[in-house]
Scaffold this active site. Structure first.
Site, PDB file in Angstrom:
ATOM      1  N   HIS A  16       0.816  -0.658   0.137  1.00 35.79           N
ATOM      2  CA  HIS A  16       0.113   0.073  -0.080  1.00 35.79           C
ATOM      3  C   HIS A  16       1.039   1.362   0.289  1.00 35.79           C
ATOM      4  O   HIS A  16       1.345   1.610   0.683  1.00 35.79           O
ATOM      5  CB  HIS A  16      -1.240   0.249   1.561  1.00 35.79           C
ATOM      6  CG  HIS A  16      -2.686  -1.163   0.826  1.00 35.79           C
ATOM      7  ND1 HIS A  16      -3.113  -0.700   2.291  1.00 35.79           N
ATOM      8  CD2 HIS A  16      -2.589  -1.817   0.522  1.00 35.79           C
ATOM      9  CE1 HIS A  16      -3.891  -2.500   1.565  1.00 35.79           C
ATOM     10  NE2 HIS A  16      -3.010  -2.674   0.912  1.00 35.79           N
ATOM     11  N   TYR A  45     -10.268   4.377   6.545  1.00 40.66           N
ATOM     12  CA  TYR A  45     -10.610   5.165   8.110  1.00 40.66           C
ATOM     13  C   TYR A  45     -11.497   5.744   8.107  1.00 40.66           C
ATOM     14  O   TYR A  45     -11.213   7.245   7.286  1.00 40.66           O
ATOM     15  CB  TYR A  45      -9.387   5.599   8.713  1.00 40.66           C
ATOM     16  CG  TYR A  45      -7.989   3.939   9.098  1.00 40.66           C
ATOM     17  CD1 TYR A  45      -7.913   4.301  10.112  1.00 40.66           C
ATOM     18  CD2 TYR A  45      -7.008   4.555   7.699  1.00 40.66           C
ATOM     19  CE1 TYR A  45      -6.515   3.146  10.298  1.00 40.66           C
ATOM     20  CE2 TYR A  45      -6.325   3.384   8.948  1.00 40.66           C
ATOM     21  CZ  TYR A  45      -5.623   2.851   9.988  1.00 40.66           C
ATOM     22  OH  TYR A  45      -4.438   2.109   9.918  1.00 40.66           O
ATOM     23  N   PRO A  51      -4.919  -0.662  18.696  1.00 44.25           N
ATOM     24  CA  PRO A  51      -5.084  -0.417  16.737  1.00 44.25           C
ATOM     25  C   PRO A  51      -5.063   0.294  16.071  1.00 44.25           C
ATOM     26  O   PRO A  51      -4.147   0.084  14.435  1.00 44.25           O
ATOM     27  CB  PRO A  51      -6.058  -1.373  16.339  1.00 44.25           C
ATOM     28  CG  PRO A  51      -7.612  -1.589  17.469  1.00 44.25           C
ATOM     29  CD  PRO A  51      -6.461  -0.844  18.878  1.00 44.25           C
ATOM     30  N   LYS A  93       0.858  -0.238  14.999  1.00 47.55           N
ATOM     31  CA  LYS A  93       2.085  -0.534  15.720  1.00 47.55           C
ATOM     32  C   LYS A  93       2.460  -1.628  16.443  1.00 47.55           C
ATOM     33  O   LYS A  93       3.191  -2.262  16.903  1.00 47.55           O
ATOM     34  CB  LYS A  93       1.612   1.126  16.289  1.00 47.55           C
ATOM     35  CG  LYS A  93       1.694   2.219  15.753  1.00 47.55           C
ATOM     36  CD  LYS A  93       2.792   2.507  14.513  1.00 47.55           C
ATOM     37  CE  LYS A  93       2.557   3.467  13.579  1.00 47.55           C
ATOM     38  NZ  LYS A  93       3.871   3.233  12.130  1.00 47.55           N
ATOM     39  N   TYR A 112       3.049   6.706  10.316  1.00 50.69           N
ATOM     40  CA  TYR A 112       2.272   5.521   9.939  1.00 50.69           C
ATOM     41  C   TYR A 112       3.042   4.312   9.279  1.00 50.69           C
ATOM     42  O   TYR A 112       3.293   3.154   9.441  1.00 50.69           O
ATOM     43  CB  TYR A 112       1.268   5.800   8.946  1.00 50.69           C
ATOM     44  CG  TYR A 112       0.478   4.727   8.644  1.00 50.69           C
ATOM     45  CD1 TYR A 112      -0.804   4.933   9.134  1.00 50.69           C
ATOM     46  CD2 TYR A 112       0.294   4.166   7.505  1.00 50.69           C
ATOM     47  CE1 TYR A 112      -2.229   3.427   9.592  1.00 50.69           C
ATOM     48  CE2 TYR A 112      -0.677   2.978   6.728  1.00 50.69           C
ATOM     49  CZ  TYR A 112      -1.904   3.009   8.445  1.00 50.69           C
ATOM     50  OH  TYR A 112      -3.088   1.930   7.891  1.00 50.69           O
TER      51      TYR A 112
END
Length: 390
Positions: A72, A200, A292, A296, A384
């Site tokens: 991704h 998200y 979550p 991580k 991220y």
């Protein structure tokens, strides 16, 4: 039985540590209380930072990752019924990869078996003693036989419910914990993902996340009450709520399919500090738990064992203890950075119980700022994909 490093726990942290030690010529024994089938099939995280995938390849266990992993280069934030893309690779030069934890564990078990590694499952009655001295001892029941293992060091990779965390926490460490007022309902569905990048979503009804596991299996989550019985969420209700929270006005269509697994998990933060005492060193979930939202947990475990394997190598190859002495300080800088980022992501995307609407308006303002400001987007992307403090 005699070994150099005794490892408690055969999750990704314990197995990867054992493999990294083997590559450096250091003996280890891995003890796991669960069955091999359970360890290989339990559903866990599946988003790997580039630093994690690089290490797996360097360690010679990246074949499955290269064959099945889904790279991704961005992620999507969904709010105001609109998708907004954060271009991770464009902003940072790095990417993330979807490859389930079960597959990572499968690959590591195969590698340890091929190398003749000592990995024992369904081990009972494990105790640890002598960590204040030079020769710790583990006692356990293996295949119905009581065994005593003499070692130089113990690595506690046995998760948040294992024995090793308590061994350090009992007067030798301080713990930090925060429980969020919501949980995640996670499902696995036999349906092709509706997205090529994670989504998200912030919605009046609560947070939602669309992830994926393969070209045929989707992984999705809903924010729910942490104490709500799973029976309150039949499949039809789950899909209806996902359709609502992931709904947009720009053409996105959520595919539905048979749900093959579902569970509700609390969302919390936890850190043990320090992560070592005497000859016992904690790694992964035994030392820290993160929400979550930032993906991580597994990546922190991998970062821990990379540091620990190098520190053990420095001890055995050169007789130096500085890296082992500084293990906690080195790891905790990254752990607290991940905790802060995960808290930031979580508080930005979840509806807070009791909110009169003020906080929701601020959350929307924050989301708009992230997608409109290149600096804010770059900060999200940098954390991220995996930020390693200097």
């Amino acid at each position: 039985m005699r070994t150099q490093v005794a490892i408690v726990g055969a999750g990704p942290a314990g197995l990867l540590l054992s493999h990294l030690l083997h590559l450096r010529g250091i003996d280890s024994v891995v003890l796991e209380r669960r069955s091999e089938t359970y360890v290989q099939e339990r559903v866990r995280a599946g988003l790997l930072e580039q630093g994690t995938t690089d290490l797996l390849r360097e360690a010679g266990v990246g074949a499955g990752l290269d064959r099945e992993g889904i790279v991704h280069e961005g992620l999507r934030l969904c709010f105001d019924r609109t998708m907004h893309r954060i271009p991770l690779t464009e902003l940072t030069g790095r990417h993330v990869t979807v490859y389930g934890q079960q597959k990572v564990v499968r690959d590591l078990i195969a590698a340890r078996r091929a190398d003749g590694g000592a990995v024992h499952f369904e081990v009972d009655d494990v105790t640890v003693s002598g960590i204040e001295e030079d020769s710790p001892v583990l006692r356990a029941t293996i295949d119905g036989r009581q065994v005593e293992i003499d070692c130089d060091f113990v690595a506690g990779c046995d998760g948040s419910h294992g024995i090793c965390r308590d061994r350090i926490s009992a007067g030798h460490a301080r713990t930090y914990e925060y429980t969020y007022p919501f949980g995640w309902l996670g499902i696995l569905a036999e349906v092709a993902p509706s997205t090529d990048e994670l989504i998200y979503a912030f919605h009046d009804n609560g947070f939602a996340l669309h992830s994926l596991r393969s070209a045929e299996v989707s992984r999705l989550y809903l924010q729910v009450d942490p104490d709500e019985p799973i029976e309150n969420w039949p499949d039809d209700r789950i899909w209806s709520e996902l359709q609502t929270r992931l709904g947009t006005d720009d053409g996105f269509a959520l595919r539905e399919g048979p749900i093959i697994d579902k569970s509700i998990t609390p969302v919390r933060s936890f850190v043990t500090e320090p992560m070592q005492y005497g000859r016992l060193f904690l790694a992964g979930d035994a030392a820290h738990i993160v929400p979550p939202t930032g993906a991580k947990g597994l990546n922190l475990a991998v970062a821990d064992v990379r540091v620990l394997a190098e520190a053990f190598d420095d001890w055995y190859a050169r007789g130096r203890s500085q890296a082992l002495d500084g293990y906690s300080d080195t790891c905790l800088r990254r752990v607290w950075r991940a905790q802060d980022f995960s808290y930031w992501m979580t508080s930005m995307l979840h509806r807070m119980p009791g909110d009169s609407g003020v906080q929701a308006r601020m959350q929307l303002s924050r989301l708009r700022y992230v997608v409109e400001s290149p600096a804010a987007a770059r900060s999200l992307a940098e954390n991220y994909v995996g930020y390693a403090p200097g």
